[in-house]
Design a protein around this motif. Structure first.
Motif, PDB file in Angstrom:
ATOM      1  N   ASN A 180      67.118 -34.218   2.550  1.00 54.75           N
ATOM      2  CA  ASN A 180      65.866 -34.956   2.331  1.00 54.75           C
ATOM      3  C   ASN A 180      65.046 -34.311   1.222  1.00 54.75           C
ATOM      4  O   ASN A 180      65.030 -33.079   1.060  1.00 54.75           O
ATOM      5  N   GLU A 181      64.342 -35.186   0.463  1.00 54.31           N
ATOM      6  CA  GLU A 181      63.456 -34.756  -0.620  1.00 54.31           C
ATOM      7  C   GLU A 181      64.227 -34.127  -1.780  1.00 54.31           C
ATOM      8  O   GLU A 181      63.685 -33.312  -2.519  1.00 54.31           O
TER       9      GLU A 181
ATOM     10  N   ARG B 224      56.724 -43.878  -6.129  1.00 56.23           N
ATOM     11  CA  ARG B 224      56.245 -42.539  -6.481  1.00 56.23           C
ATOM     12  C   ARG B 224      55.960 -42.431  -7.980  1.00 56.23           C
ATOM     13  O   ARG B 224      55.112 -41.666  -8.404  1.00 56.23           O
TER      14      ARG B 224
ATOM     15  N   ASN C 150      68.029 -30.208  -5.594  1.00 61.85           N
ATOM     16  CA  ASN C 150      66.735 -30.168  -6.288  1.00 61.85           C
ATOM     17  C   ASN C 150      66.860 -29.435  -7.618  1.00 61.85           C
ATOM     18  O   ASN C 150      67.448 -28.357  -7.668  1.00 61.85           O
TER      19      ASN C 150
END
Length: 777
Positions: A32-33, A59, A777
């Motif tokens: 997630n994220e 976003r 990320n």
């Protein structure tokens, strides 16, 4: 048509993300994220023009930088965004079709974005109709659009009734027109019943009669003004004369007359009181003199008796009391004395017997008895002698008392008579003393009354008499009248003047009114009014004013005015009805400026309203007939849609395979535009399925419709965790289905955060057809 590679950079937190040589099944896995949703969002923005139709996460509010390469069926490549328009032309897929079939966001497999159930059903119908029209060449949407346009032009509701449109309000106008016809009919009936056809002629004749009567009334009123002048002038002259007289008598007043009269009555009364008081004084003098004489005589008698009483009290009464005390004490010892006499007699007899016995017998007992009895007899003899002495002394004292009483004129032969005379004397003394006291008090009272009369009442009365005479003299002096009768005559004369003034004022008020509170101003006003009426003093000399005739004319005027008013009211009512009809018909027949001033106008309006209603009815009838024909055509064509959901259709094939043939059939109702799912004898709507089966049904529809939209040519699906509601068994079947469509040449981009999905894909898919990409990320 498949996605070969894409690159995304400078899109929100994504600095640079690229992937190339994509295969049939491509798994994008990350926690997630890590940016999975942003990658999906960027791909959506690459493929469609209007990303707003998607439920994006919003976003990033700008377009992504980068590119997306596509390989077409003829191995040609297209690069987006440079060749985006060409891509859309070749693919023939609309933005909403990407949203509804090829791109699944946020685990939402269901068709449509609306949350409300009814709105979602309507949206699903539109999606299905759009796809089926495109696939089968049907024109359901155009037929619906044409029906809606016909309803719009005919101002009809879906149910066939008239509806209001802002500004036009056809339904309201039609209803007003229907309601207006009975009103017009009522007005015609009213005109007929009340005989208003010749109302204008009646109005003219009534006005002529009214003018004639008013002319006659004007002559009578001129005569009345002549009479008012004569009476007013006469009354005003009399008023002025009486005012002059009243001024001369201004010192004369009823109050002073009444005061004088009261003073006269009061003076007479006081003089009578004075005379009565003088008589009362004389009577008191006589009574006081008589009381004084009686008092002097009583005083002499009392003085004499007082001296005698003093002697009685000091001498005789004392001796009597002393005698009575001694007598009482003497009488108290009588019983004892009687007993001693008895004892002495007995003792003497016994003594004699004893002495005789001693002489005869010489016995000792007799000597003893003699010795005992002899002293006793001697003692008793002494007592008897002493008592006789006391009795003789008392008798002598009584004789002295009687002699002394006789010297004091108290006559009596014994003590009782003397005491009786003394008692009579004391009664006489008490009587004379009481009479003396009474006369003394009476004298004092009479003297007091006489003093009050001579020192109080008479002087006060004299003073009041003097005051009364002074007041009367003041009235005489101020009024210059010497006697009351003359004053009374002048008061009556003044009263008569005032009555005449009041009468004249009242008469002038009745003729000219009395606008001011001040008499002088009213007189000036009346003089002015009389001058105004002077021109009427000699008009119509041969005629005279009659109040009865004036009343008769006034009544005729009123009656004629009432007739005119009634006619005017009827005309106004009719005119009001005409104006009301005029207003309503101009509201109905927009735009219109019709006028209604006559019965002929009303007839013309009635016909136009009927034409308006007939025109709308005919137009509605024609519109409904055309809509009915189109709806029948649409119904026949919609029945073809059900073939897309038959048991042999790809939708049911995929759904049955995913659910392991749990459901036995699938159909589409062309009337309600709703799906029906069969499980044996049971029938379900999509909303009645479990969450997993519901998603699997719509995933099957997406696969089948996507394949149909691509015209059986393979394309691609972008899936963002679409199967999170499925259990493990159904999840396996769903991935088997994905494997099959991949083998059929379709491309799948699957985004997930579930590690178990990654493990399943790596274990089940051929690595030559599958690629796994980890997002970090």
């Amino acid at each position: 048509m498949k996605i070969n590679e894409f690159q995304i950079f400078k899109y929100g937190p994504i600095k640079n993300f690229s992937v190339s040589k994509l295969k049939g099944f491509n798994l994008f896995w990350g926690k997630n994220e890590t940016g999975k949703s942003l990658i999906v969002e960027a791909l959506v923005k690459f493929l469609v023009k209007k990303s707003g139709i998607f439920n994006l996460i919003d976003r990033v509010d700008h377009q992504p930088e980068g590119y997306l390469n596509l390989i077409l069926d003829d191995r040609k490549e297209l690069k987006i965004p440079e060749q985006k328009d060409k891509f859309r032309q070749l693919a023939g897929i609309e933005d909403n079709e990407y949203r509804d079939f090829f791109i699944i966001r946020n685990s939402d497999l269901e068709l449509g974005r609306q949350k409300d159930i009814d709105q979602k059903k309507e949206e699903q119908k539109e999606i299905v109709l759009g796809v089926t029209d495109k696939l089968t060449g049907l024109k359901s949407e155009k037929i619906n659009s044409l029906c809606n346009q016909l309803r719009e032009q005919g101002r009809l509701t879906p149910g066939g009734g008239l509806r209001n449109v802002s500004g036009e309000k056809l339904k309201e106008r039609y209803q007003q027109a229907v309601e207006l016809l009975p009103k017009i009919s009522d007005i015609f009936n009213k005109i007929k019943c009340q005989g208003l056809d010749d109302i204008d002629q009646q109005w003219m004749q009534s006005n002529i009669r009214f003018k004639d009567i008013k002319g006659k009334l004007q002559i009578i009123r001129d005569l009345k003004k002549r009479l008012q002048f004569n009476k007013g002038n006469e009354s005003l002259t009399a008023l002025k004369e009486n005012l002059l007289k009243l001024e001369e008598l201004k010192l004369i007043s009823e109050d002073k007359e009444e005061k004088w009269l009261k003073m006269n009555y009061k003076l007479e009364s006081m003089l009578q009181q004075k005379e009565d008081l003088q008589k009362q004084k004389q009577q008191l003098d006589d009574e006081l003199s008589e009381v004084k004489n009686k008092f002097s005589s009583a005083e002499d008698k009392l003085n004499k008796l007082t001296l005698l009483k003093k002697k009685l009290d000091q001498e005789l009464k004392f001796d009597i009391l002393h005698y009575q005390d001694q007598l009482k004490d003497f009488s108290a010892k009588h019983s004892l004395f009687a007993a001693l006499i008895l004892i002495g007699s007995s003792s003497l007899i016994l003594l004699l017997i004893s002495m005789l016995g001693s002489i005869l017998t010489r016995q000792l007992i007799f000597y003893i008895l003699i010795m005992i009895l002899l002293p006793i007899c001697l003692f008793i003899s002494i007592v008897v002698v002493n008592r006789k002495f006391k009795q003789s002394k008392l008798n002598k004292k009584l004789s002295d008392i009687i002699i002394q009483a006789n010297r004091l004129d108290i006559k009596g032969d014994d003590l009782d008579q003397v005491n009786s005379q003394i008692e009579q004397f004391e009664q006489q003394f008490s009587q004379i003393n009481n009479e003396y006291q009474k006369l003394e008090g009476l004298e004092e009272i009479k003297q007091k009354e006489l003093n009050q009369l001579t020192q109080g009442k008479l002087p006060e009365l004299e003073e009041k008499i003097c005051d009364c005479k002074t007041n009367i003299q003041q009235i005489k002096t101020t009024s210059k009248v010497d006697n009351f009768d003359e004053y009374t005559r002048l008061v009556q004369q003044k009263h008569n003047c005032e009555e005449l003034i009041e009468k004249n004022i009242s008469l002038l008020d009745s003729i000219f009114q009395k606008p001011f509170n001040n008499l002088e101003e009213n007189i000036k006003y009346w003089e002015t009014e009389i001058v105004k009426l002077e021109s009427y003093s000699e008009i119509y000399p041969e005629q005279s004013y009659s109040r009865n005739e004036e009343i008769s004319c006034e009544n005729q005027v009123i009656q004629q005015q009432q007739n005119i008013d009634e006619l005017k009211k009827m005309i106004n009512e009719l005119d009001g009805d005409f104006r009301q009809i005029e207003t309503e018909v101009n509201q109905i027949l927009q735009p219109s400026s019709l006028v209604c001033n006559s019965i002929e106008d009303l007839k013309a309006i009635e016909q136009q309203v009927k034409n308006f209603i007939e025109d709308i009815d005919q137009r509605r009838k024609d519109t409904l007939l055309i809509i009915n024909i189109l709806e029948k055509i649409d119904k026949q064509e919609r029945e073809k849609i059900s073939r897309l959901f038959e048991d042999e259709s790809k939708v049911f094939k995929y759904f049955s395979e995913i659910t392991n043939e749990l459901y036995t059939g699938l159909s589409f109702n062309p009337d309600s535009m709703e799906l029906q799912i069969y499980q044996g004898d049971e029938v379900f709507s999509p909303q009645q399925l479990s969450g997993g089966a519901y998603d699997q049904l719509y995933f099957s529809i997406r696969l089948a419709f996507g394949e149909l939209l691509m015209k059986s040519k393979p394309g691609f699906f972008i899936l963002d965790d679409p199967f999170i509601k499925s259990d493990q068994e159904r999840l396996n079947r769903q991935f088997d289905l994905l494997l099959k469509i991949v083998e059929m040449g379709w491309q799948v981009l699957y985004f997930t955060c579930k590690s178990e999905i990654r493990q399943m894909v790596e274990s089940r898919f051929d690595q030559n057809k599958c690629r796994s990409v980890e997002i970090i990320n």
